[in-house]
Design a protein around this motif. Structure first.
Motif: not given
Length: 93
Positions: A1-4, A24-25, A62-64, A87-90
């Protein structure tokens, strides 16, 4: 997962949200009246006009989907000041 994280002038918040919807977020959070200091100097939430105010929009997806959003949002940042942080997140539910 990504955080923008998107910091943008408040007058462009609706446009940014429309773009996020179009790509589509699944959802986002908005924090209005962001205060801070950057290369253009300090910004305060007490300013009288939305032209001087900033909002932060936080998207986790999702990254895409995030990558699609970034490509579309780059056009907004050609004309309005702001930043995007990725950033990458969990996600902990």
């Amino acid at each position: 997962m990504k955080k923008l994280e998107i910091i943008i002038e408040s007058v462009e918040r609706k446009r940014v949200c429309r773009i996020l919807d179009e790509v589509g977020v699944k959802g986002y959070s908005i924090i209005d009246d962001i205060q801070g200091r950057g290369k253009t100097g300090p910004k305060y939430a007490q300013d009288l006009s939305n032209i001087l105010k900033s909002s932060m929009i936080i998207v986790v997806d999702e990254e895409s989907i995030i990558n699609k959003a970034i490509e579309r949002l780059k056009e907004v940042f050609k004309y309005y000041s702001g930043k995007m942080f990725l950033s990458d997140i969990n996600v902990i539910e």
